[in-house]
Write a protein that holds these residues in place. Structure first.
Motif, mmCIF file in Angstrom:
data_model
loop_
_atom_site.group_PDB
_atom_site.id
_atom_site.type_symbol
_atom_site.label_atom_id
_atom_site.label_comp_id
_atom_site.label_asym_id
_atom_site.label_seq_id
_atom_site.Cartn_x
_atom_site.Cartn_y
_atom_site.Cartn_z
ATOM 1 N N VAL A 120 45.559 85.113 27.641
ATOM 2 C CA VAL A 120 45.061 83.828 27.155
ATOM 3 C C VAL A 120 45.050 82.848 28.323
ATOM 4 O O VAL A 120 46.050 82.694 29.025
ATOM 5 C CB VAL A 120 45.930 83.280 26.008
ATOM 6 C CG1 VAL A 120 45.378 81.940 25.508
ATOM 7 C CG2 VAL A 120 46.003 84.282 24.862
ATOM 8 N N ILE A 155 44.443 79.035 29.909
ATOM 9 C CA ILE A 155 44.389 77.586 29.723
ATOM 10 C C ILE A 155 43.935 76.968 31.044
ATOM 11 O O ILE A 155 44.519 77.258 32.092
ATOM 12 C CB ILE A 155 45.770 77.012 29.333
ATOM 13 C CG1 ILE A 155 46.354 77.736 28.121
ATOM 14 C CG2 ILE A 155 45.663 75.513 29.048
ATOM 15 C CD1 ILE A 155 47.792 77.370 27.813
ATOM 16 N N TYR A 212 37.737 80.566 30.210
ATOM 17 C CA TYR A 212 38.976 80.046 29.634
ATOM 18 C C TYR A 212 38.945 80.137 28.111
ATOM 19 O O TYR A 212 37.894 80.237 27.480
ATOM 20 C CB TYR A 212 39.200 78.594 30.074
ATOM 21 C CG TYR A 212 38.011 77.695 29.854
ATOM 22 C CD1 TYR A 212 37.723 77.177 28.586
ATOM 23 C CD2 TYR A 212 37.152 77.372 30.907
ATOM 24 C CE1 TYR A 212 36.613 76.369 28.375
ATOM 25 C CE2 TYR A 212 36.040 76.557 30.697
ATOM 26 C CZ TYR A 212 35.787 76.057 29.441
ATOM 27 O OH TYR A 212 34.687 75.266 29.221
ATOM 28 N N ASP A 213 40.144 80.061 27.525
ATOM 29 C CA ASP A 213 40.279 80.020 26.073
ATOM 30 C C ASP A 213 40.553 78.596 25.587
ATOM 31 O O ASP A 213 40.185 78.235 24.471
ATOM 32 C CB ASP A 213 41.418 80.940 25.627
ATOM 33 C CG ASP A 213 41.161 82.394 25.984
ATOM 34 O OD1 ASP A 213 40.294 83.002 25.341
ATOM 35 O OD2 ASP A 213 41.812 82.912 26.913
ATOM 36 N N TYR A 214 41.227 77.814 26.420
ATOM 37 C CA TYR A 214 41.528 76.422 26.107
ATOM 38 C C TYR A 214 41.168 75.573 27.324
ATOM 39 O O TYR A 214 41.618 75.858 28.432
ATOM 40 C CB TYR A 214 43.024 76.221 25.806
ATOM 41 C CG TYR A 214 43.515 76.939 24.572
ATOM 42 C CD1 TYR A 214 43.605 76.286 23.342
ATOM 43 C CD2 TYR A 214 43.903 78.279 24.644
ATOM 44 C CE1 TYR A 214 44.074 76.948 22.219
ATOM 45 C CE2 TYR A 214 44.359 78.943 23.516
ATOM 46 C CZ TYR A 214 44.443 78.272 22.316
ATOM 47 O OH TYR A 214 44.893 78.922 21.199
ATOM 48 N N LEU A 215 40.361 74.536 27.109
ATOM 49 C CA LEU A 215 40.015 73.610 28.184
ATOM 50 C C LEU A 215 40.711 72.281 27.905
ATOM 51 O O LEU A 215 40.491 71.665 26.863
ATOM 52 C CB LEU A 215 38.500 73.414 28.276
ATOM 53 C CG LEU A 215 38.025 72.552 29.447
ATOM 54 C CD1 LEU A 215 38.316 73.249 30.778
ATOM 55 C CD2 LEU A 215 36.526 72.264 29.334
ATOM 56 N N VAL A 216 41.542 71.866 28.853
ATOM 57 C CA VAL A 216 42.332 70.646 28.686
ATOM 58 C C VAL A 216 41.596 69.464 29.307
ATOM 59 O O VAL A 216 41.281 69.477 30.501
ATOM 60 C CB VAL A 216 43.720 70.802 29.335
ATOM 61 C CG1 VAL A 216 44.513 69.499 29.230
ATOM 62 C CG2 VAL A 216 44.485 71.947 28.678
ATOM 63 N N ILE A 227 50.267 73.525 23.428
ATOM 64 C CA ILE A 227 49.289 74.616 23.430
ATOM 65 C C ILE A 227 49.991 75.962 23.579
ATOM 66 O O ILE A 227 49.700 76.920 22.858
ATOM 67 C CB ILE A 227 48.269 74.422 24.562
ATOM 68 C CG1 ILE A 227 47.437 73.159 24.341
ATOM 69 C CG2 ILE A 227 47.334 75.638 24.663
ATOM 70 C CD1 ILE A 227 46.546 72.779 25.500
ATOM 71 N N ASN A 284 51.862 77.079 20.452
ATOM 72 C CA ASN A 284 50.926 77.548 19.414
ATOM 73 C C ASN A 284 50.431 78.958 19.732
ATOM 74 O O ASN A 284 50.296 79.787 18.822
ATOM 75 C CB ASN A 284 49.745 76.583 19.309
ATOM 76 C CG ASN A 284 50.104 75.281 18.631
ATOM 77 O OD1 ASN A 284 51.065 75.219 17.846
ATOM 78 N ND2 ASN A 284 49.359 74.223 18.904
ATOM 79 N N ILE A 285 50.156 79.232 20.998
ATOM 80 C CA ILE A 285 49.712 80.570 21.388
ATOM 81 C C ILE A 285 50.808 81.593 21.126
ATOM 82 O O ILE A 285 50.548 82.694 20.618
ATOM 83 C CB ILE A 285 49.316 80.589 22.881
ATOM 84 C CG1 ILE A 285 48.073 79.725 23.117
ATOM 85 C CG2 ILE A 285 49.052 82.023 23.358
ATOM 86 C CD1 ILE A 285 47.758 79.489 24.578
ATOM 87 N N GLU A 316 50.977 82.794 17.529
ATOM 88 C CA GLU A 316 49.830 83.517 16.978
ATOM 89 C C GLU A 316 50.122 85.013 16.835
ATOM 90 O O GLU A 316 50.822 85.589 17.657
ATOM 91 C CB GLU A 316 48.600 83.310 17.882
ATOM 92 C CG GLU A 316 48.082 81.874 17.839
ATOM 93 C CD GLU A 316 46.933 81.667 18.824
ATOM 94 O OE1 GLU A 316 46.620 82.599 19.593
ATOM 95 O OE2 GLU A 316 46.372 80.562 18.824
#
Length: 242
Positions: free
Chosen positions: A196, A198, A213-217, A235, A238-239, A242
């Protein structure tokens, strides 16, 4: 109720309690790998859930001929694979975590402000692989260059300037030179899909337009794990759930 039935019930309850106790005692360790110019202090603002035990991977200066996979294999000796574990890596640490994913069997792998293969490098990295001018530059010059460039590529370093400067000051110039060569000559073309990623939209070291990416901050820089610790912690937790 007959004596035999009571005995069966007793052992059933005892077994259930034992299983629950074992599950509660089960340790999930999260190993943190810092970036090239950083150390464990990079993660000082990362707050993981109390269910996890945190351990830091300690860098040492790699041998001159080591590549990324070899360095990852050596660093992985610090990981206790008999327990449940996950790996988080930032920048160079994320590249090493990517290599470890193929070598080991972590439950979770999270890379932050990093690249999972050389395909996610900007053009200037690929240029230096073809024309390796970095090999002609001594380690002390690389360290000096990093000090000069840090305020430019890390515009939000002013939030914790003392930590940034101290981490870089403590770095062995030879470590910086050899890991720079390691990064620029990284051969990896693919990566494990369990990873994952970030990334920050203001990352100037590894621009997000090259990264899957999976999460863009939003407003996240290359060192956002230090400067945006509260958000990154949310973040990451939370990952992990999951």
């Amino acid at each position: 109720m007959r004596t035999g039935d009571l005995m069966v019930l007793f052992f059933a309850v005892f077994s259930l309690i034992s299983v629950n106790a074992l599950s509660q005692d089960k340790i999930h360790t999260v190993y943190l790998i810092p970036g090239q110019g950083a150390d464990a202090r990079l993660y000082k603002n990362l707050e993981l859930d109390t269910a996890y035990q945190v351990k830091h991977i300690d860098y040492f200066t790699p041998e001159k001929d080591w590549d990324m996979e070899t360095f990852a294999r050596q660093l992985a000796k610090q990981i206790d694979t008999t327990e449940t574990y996950s790996i988080i890596g930032v920048s160079l640490g994320g590249m090493l975590a990517t290599e470890m994913t193929d070598l080991l069997h972590p439950e979770k792998v999270i890379v932050i402000s990093s690249a999972k293969s050389r395909k996610e490098f900007p053009g200037r990295y690929r240029f230096q692989k073809v024309i390796p001018v970095h090999r002609l530059v001594p380690g002390f010059a690389i360290k000096m260059g990093a000090k000069i460039l840090q305020p430019i590529v890390e515009p939000d370093r002013s939030k914790d300037k003392a930590t940034f400067k101290s981490m870089l000051r403590n770095k062995d110039p030879e470590f910086l030179k050899r890991t720079t060569t390691m990064i620029l000559t990284w051969k990896r073309e693919t990566y494990n899909t369990k990873i994952v990623h970030i990334h920050g939209d203001l990352d100037k070291t590894l621009p997000p337009r090259f990264v899957q990416y999976d999460y863009l901050v939003e407003d996240g820089s290359h060192m956002m794990v230090l400067t945006r610790g509260e958000l990154i912690s949310e973040i990451v937790n939370n990952i992990m759930k999951e």
